[in-house]
Design a protein around this motif. Structure first.
Motif, mmCIF file in Angstrom:
data_model
loop_
_atom_site.group_PDB
_atom_site.id
_atom_site.type_symbol
_atom_site.label_atom_id
_atom_site.label_comp_id
_atom_site.label_asym_id
_atom_site.label_seq_id
_atom_site.Cartn_x
_atom_site.Cartn_y
_atom_site.Cartn_z
ATOM 1 N N ILE A 38 -6.852 2.025 -8.529
ATOM 2 C CA ILE A 38 -6.071 3.200 -8.112
ATOM 3 C C ILE A 38 -4.744 3.225 -8.858
ATOM 4 O O ILE A 38 -4.360 4.255 -9.437
ATOM 5 C CB ILE A 38 -5.874 3.207 -6.581
ATOM 6 C CG1 ILE A 38 -7.210 3.503 -5.885
ATOM 7 C CG2 ILE A 38 -4.807 4.231 -6.178
ATOM 8 C CD1 ILE A 38 -7.200 3.295 -4.381
ATOM 9 N N THR A 41 -5.356 3.908 -12.658
ATOM 10 C CA THR A 41 -5.828 5.257 -12.948
ATOM 11 C C THR A 41 -4.733 6.289 -12.742
ATOM 12 O O THR A 41 -4.613 7.232 -13.535
ATOM 13 C CB THR A 41 -7.072 5.596 -12.105
ATOM 14 O OG1 THR A 41 -8.059 4.573 -12.300
ATOM 15 C CG2 THR A 41 -7.664 6.938 -12.511
ATOM 16 N N GLU A 42 -3.910 6.135 -11.714
ATOM 17 C CA GLU A 42 -2.834 7.118 -11.510
ATOM 18 C C GLU A 42 -1.858 7.082 -12.684
ATOM 19 O O GLU A 42 -1.317 8.114 -13.079
ATOM 20 C CB GLU A 42 -2.126 6.946 -10.169
ATOM 21 C CG GLU A 42 -1.296 5.706 -10.025
ATOM 22 C CD GLU A 42 -0.535 5.630 -8.711
ATOM 23 O OE1 GLU A 42 0.012 6.647 -8.258
ATOM 24 O OE2 GLU A 42 -0.477 4.525 -8.150
ATOM 25 N N HIS A 48 1.203 9.636 -11.451
ATOM 26 C CA HIS A 48 1.843 8.785 -10.436
ATOM 27 C C HIS A 48 3.134 9.354 -9.867
ATOM 28 O O HIS A 48 3.561 8.923 -8.804
ATOM 29 C CB HIS A 48 2.071 7.373 -10.982
ATOM 30 C CG HIS A 48 2.965 7.319 -12.174
ATOM 31 N ND1 HIS A 48 2.499 7.594 -13.436
ATOM 32 C CD2 HIS A 48 4.276 7.045 -12.297
ATOM 33 C CE1 HIS A 48 3.489 7.484 -14.290
ATOM 34 N NE2 HIS A 48 4.597 7.153 -13.625
ATOM 35 N N ALA A 56 -3.982 11.773 -4.681
ATOM 36 C CA ALA A 56 -5.204 11.329 -3.991
ATOM 37 C C ALA A 56 -6.391 12.217 -4.348
ATOM 38 O O ALA A 56 -7.490 11.714 -4.613
ATOM 39 C CB ALA A 56 -4.970 11.309 -2.480
ATOM 40 N N LEU A 59 -7.421 11.580 -8.061
ATOM 41 C CA LEU A 59 -8.127 10.305 -8.237
ATOM 42 C C LEU A 59 -9.511 10.340 -7.601
ATOM 43 O O LEU A 59 -10.466 9.789 -8.168
ATOM 44 C CB LEU A 59 -7.298 9.150 -7.677
ATOM 45 C CG LEU A 59 -5.976 8.851 -8.396
ATOM 46 C CD1 LEU A 59 -5.325 7.616 -7.818
ATOM 47 C CD2 LEU A 59 -6.166 8.714 -9.894
ATOM 48 N N GLU A 60 -9.642 10.967 -6.443
ATOM 49 C CA GLU A 60 -10.959 11.096 -5.819
ATOM 50 C C GLU A 60 -11.918 11.806 -6.780
ATOM 51 O O GLU A 60 -13.038 11.330 -7.010
ATOM 52 C CB GLU A 60 -10.849 11.870 -4.512
ATOM 53 C CG GLU A 60 -12.200 12.088 -3.836
ATOM 54 C CD GLU A 60 -12.090 12.933 -2.572
ATOM 55 O OE1 GLU A 60 -12.805 12.619 -1.616
ATOM 56 O OE2 GLU A 60 -11.301 13.903 -2.555
ATOM 57 N N PHE A 63 -12.682 9.477 -9.894
ATOM 58 C CA PHE A 63 -13.623 8.397 -9.588
ATOM 59 C C PHE A 63 -15.039 8.951 -9.435
ATOM 60 O O PHE A 63 -16.005 8.328 -9.867
ATOM 61 C CB PHE A 63 -13.196 7.625 -8.337
ATOM 62 C CG PHE A 63 -11.900 6.870 -8.505
ATOM 63 C CD1 PHE A 63 -11.474 6.421 -9.748
ATOM 64 C CD2 PHE A 63 -11.105 6.598 -7.410
ATOM 65 C CE1 PHE A 63 -10.278 5.722 -9.898
ATOM 66 C CE2 PHE A 63 -9.908 5.894 -7.544
ATOM 67 C CZ PHE A 63 -9.493 5.460 -8.791
ATOM 68 N N ILE A 75 -14.738 6.031 -1.531
ATOM 69 C CA ILE A 75 -13.408 6.109 -2.120
ATOM 70 C C ILE A 75 -13.006 7.579 -2.061
ATOM 71 O O ILE A 75 -13.223 8.332 -2.990
ATOM 72 C CB ILE A 75 -13.394 5.596 -3.571
ATOM 73 C CG1 ILE A 75 -13.986 4.200 -3.652
ATOM 74 C CG2 ILE A 75 -11.970 5.608 -4.122
ATOM 75 C CD1 ILE A 75 -14.181 3.691 -5.064
ATOM 76 N N ILE A 80 -7.437 6.735 -0.629
ATOM 77 C CA ILE A 80 -6.521 6.650 -1.762
ATOM 78 C C ILE A 80 -5.097 6.936 -1.301
ATOM 79 O O ILE A 80 -4.162 6.230 -1.674
ATOM 80 C CB ILE A 80 -6.951 7.608 -2.884
ATOM 81 C CG1 ILE A 80 -8.310 7.164 -3.454
ATOM 82 C CG2 ILE A 80 -5.894 7.674 -3.983
ATOM 83 C CD1 ILE A 80 -8.985 8.193 -4.342
#
Length: 101
Positions: A38, A41-42, A48, A56, A59-60, A63, A75, A80
């Motif tokens: 996490i 990747t951010e 970030h 969130a 990233l969801e 992924f 996930i 997240i």
């Protein structure tokens, strides 16, 4: 991962371990590697510094596109976001803004 912010190296490791401990205390069962993923990747996607809810969701989706899954829990954005909220707490203790991380 390109390490340009203040949250890197030993401090990033400490943050990841601390977040994992907090998540365990809240009853989440997840690996430290997922927390690292996490965080990585951010920063990789350079999101970030955005609002937590937006990070969130991004990233969801990322992924899911990469085919990254976890068992027994998904996930998802809620998981997240919980990780990101603890990351924010750690950053606050360290005197680092999310934009600097």
């Amino acid at each position: 991962m390109a390490e340009t912010g203040k949250l890197q190296g030993a401090l990033l490791t400490e943050c990841s371990e601390w977040v994992w401990e907090q998540m365990q205390e809240e009853g989440y069962q997840l690996s430290g590697e997922l927390i690292d993923l996490i965080f990585e990747t951010e920063r990789e996607l350079q999101v970030h510094a955005r609002p937590l809810e937006e990070i969130a969701r991004i990233l969801e989706d990322e992924f899911r596109m990469r085919g990254i899954q976890a068992q027994p829990f998904a996930i998802d954005a809620a998981l997240i976001r919980a990780v990101l909220e603890w990351e924010d707490d750690f950053l606050g203790f360290a005197g680092i803004s999310r934009a600097e991380s």
